[in-house]
Every structure is written in C-alpha cells, then in structure tokens.
Enzyme design. Structure first.
Site, short mmCIF file in Angstrom:
data_model
loop_
_atom_site.label_atom_id
_atom_site.label_comp_id
_atom_site.label_asym_id
_atom_site.label_seq_id
_atom_site.Cartn_x
_atom_site.Cartn_y
_atom_site.Cartn_z
N SER A 11 -61.00 -47.09 -14.16
CA SER A 11 -60.38 -45.26 -14.02
C SER A 11 -60.83 -45.29 -15.23
CB SER A 11 -59.42 -45.76 -13.39
OG SER A 11 -59.27 -44.50 -13.67
N HIS A 36 -64.53 -44.43 -11.62
CA HIS A 36 -63.87 -43.96 -10.65
C HIS A 36 -63.15 -42.51 -11.56
CE1 HIS A 36 -61.20 -43.54 -7.94
NE2 HIS A 36 -59.71 -42.68 -8.69
N ASP A 38 -60.65 -39.64 -12.07
CA ASP A 38 -59.42 -39.53 -10.77
C ASP A 38 -58.83 -37.51 -12.28
OD1 ASP A 38 -57.37 -41.18 -9.50
OD2 ASP A 38 -57.80 -42.50 -12.13
N MET A 40 -56.79 -34.54 -11.88
CA MET A 40 -55.37 -34.11 -11.43
C MET A 40 -55.31 -32.72 -11.94
SD MET A 40 -53.35 -37.53 -13.17
CE MET A 40 -53.96 -38.88 -12.15
N HIS A 69 -62.01 -38.74 -7.27
CA HIS A 69 -60.87 -38.74 -6.68
C HIS A 69 -59.88 -37.85 -7.23
CE1 HIS A 69 -56.63 -41.38 -6.46
NE2 HIS A 69 -57.13 -39.89 -5.67
N MET A 71 -57.42 -35.45 -6.61
CA MET A 71 -55.57 -35.58 -6.81
C MET A 71 -55.26 -34.43 -7.21
SD MET A 71 -53.75 -39.21 -8.78
CE MET A 71 -55.73 -39.59 -9.54
N MET A 140 -53.45 -45.94 -2.50
CA MET A 140 -53.16 -45.92 -3.35
C MET A 140 -51.80 -46.53 -3.60
SD MET A 140 -54.00 -43.37 -5.00
CE MET A 140 -53.45 -43.40 -6.28
N GLY A 147 -51.02 -42.92 -14.87
CA GLY A 147 -51.59 -44.85 -14.99
C GLY A 147 -50.84 -45.17 -16.05
N ASP A 178 -55.89 -48.84 -5.73
CA ASP A 178 -56.17 -48.00 -6.83
C ASP A 178 -54.62 -47.66 -7.42
OD1 ASP A 178 -56.46 -45.94 -8.58
OD2 ASP A 178 -57.18 -44.41 -7.16
N GLY A 180 -52.34 -50.59 -10.56
CA GLY A 180 -51.53 -51.69 -10.87
C GLY A 180 -52.13 -52.45 -10.89
N GLY A 200 -57.75 -49.32 -14.31
CA GLY A 200 -57.87 -48.25 -15.92
C GLY A 200 -57.14 -49.29 -17.15
N SER A 201 -56.14 -49.74 -17.30
CA SER A 201 -55.57 -50.48 -18.21
C SER A 201 -56.22 -51.75 -18.39
CB SER A 201 -53.80 -50.16 -18.31
OG SER A 201 -53.24 -50.54 -17.65
#
Length: 220
Positions: A11, A36, A38, A40, A69, A71, A140, A147, A178, A180, A200-201
């Site tokens: 991400s 990916h 995101d 927003m 994605h 959002m 989700m 994030g 998507d 965690g 992501g992280s």
C-alpha cells in the site's frame, strides 16, 4: 495440498511520500505483484491522501498493476480520470453510493477490472447480486481511513463466507484483505480464503522489503 502463493500488494499510503518513485521501484524489485493505491477524500473517510495526478506521475516508472482503492464518495465522477491516469483495477466501496451496479458497469466499460470494498460492518451478502460484475472483493480488516491499525480478526468468517460464495458462483474473483496485514495476520487471512494481501507498514516500515514481502507469503 498447498495453496498458491498469494498476490502481495504494498500500500503506497505507507511509503515515504518524499521519494515515491524510488519506493515504487524498490517494492517492484522486492517481488511485489500489484501496487495498492488508497485514494481518500476527507469525506467518506477522515483523511485525504492523493488523486489521479500521482498515478499519472508514477505510471511510466513501473510495470506493477495499479490496484486503485477509491475511499471517496461519490466515486463515479472520477472513474474515467483514474482510468486515464493508469489504473488497472478500480475498487469502489459498497457503502459509498446508492448505485453500485452502475459504478461497476462503468469501470468495466473503461476496460478495467472492477472491485468492491466492504467495511467491517457490511455483510458478505451485499456482494451476492454483483458477483457477475466484479473481479475483486476487498474485505476491510480495519475501519478505513487510517494506516497502522490492528487487524480485526472478526472479519475472518466474512472472508470464508465470501470464498464459499465465489466458489459456488464459479467466478474467478480475487479476495483481498486490507488492513493490519503482517506476518502474523497474513496466514490467518489466507487460511480463511483471501488470495491478495494488502500491506502498508508491514512492508514500507521494514528495512528489507524483499524479506518483508516473503514473510507475508510464507507466514515466517
């Protein structure tokens, strides 16, 4: 029988925004399959991230599929912009507008793969009457908009239910998970029936991107 290796989709939201081109190149070299993105809007979700201009800037510099994605609400007025900017897939939220079927028809008419994301409170059954129009379901496993959130294990039965639904329909639909996702939660998501891991992280926050991607695929 072993499962096929999952698709890993880092991400971009967790990348260093001061060096996006280098970050994208790094995850591509490290073995990522998709990127990916995101998007927003500060309305459908609390934060604002980036728009089609960022996709357009990055598109010439990577062969990774752009898994977009949205959002945002409404999404329909922006679908063509993201297609033109280089999206390969566009996922809209089931909760973001009243005409999901129309949105999916529009995405497919643009020549892209169409996806639907569902928030934690949205049931799997919401997908039943659009299965013929979708290539991707994004489950989700956090509440969207931030994030670094913890994985919601209560979504695992939903992933399993969707996998059964897709199998019964005989459709070739990817199920993304998507939020965690890390080396601990990834195996649980895969066991439930997901085949795309968005992280992501767990990737961009690690010193060795290749090792981080490998750990998601193996659970090590």
């Amino acid at each position: 029988m072993s499962r096929p290796s999952p698709i890993i989709a880092p991400s971009l939201l967790a990348a260093d925004f001061g060096r996006l081109r280098e970050e994208v190149a790094a995850v591509e070299r490290a073995g990522a399959h998709w990127l990916h993105l995101d998007v927003m809007d500060g309305h459908f979700v609390p934060n604002i991230s980036f728009g089609a201009l960022v996709l357009n800037a990055l598109r010439p510099h990577t062969r990774l599929a752009f898994d977009v994605h949205l959002m945002i609400a409404p999404a329909d007025p922006y679908l063509a912009d993201f297609a033109k900017a280089g999206a390969d897939h566009i996922t809209v939220h089931a909760e973001a507008g009243p005409h999901l079927h129309r949105s999916l028809q529009t995405i497919r008419a643009l020549g892209l793969k169409a996806g639907v994301a569902i928030n934690p409170a949205t049931p799997a059954e919401a997908m039943r009457h659009v299965l013929d129009l979708i290539d991707i379901i994004n489950v989700m496993t956090v509440n969207p908009g931030f994030g670094g959130q913890s994985f919601l294990a209560g979504q695992l039965p939903k992933i399993a239910e969707l996998r059964r639904m897709v199998t019964e329909a005989g459709r070739d639909i990817r199920i993304e998970t998507d939020g965690g996702i890390d080396a601990a939660s990834a195996p649980r998501a895969l066991e439930a029936g997901a085949d795309v891991l968005i992280a992501g992280s767990a990737i961009f926050g690690k010193p060795d991107y290749a090792a981080a991607i490998a750990a998601l695929g193996t659970g090590d």
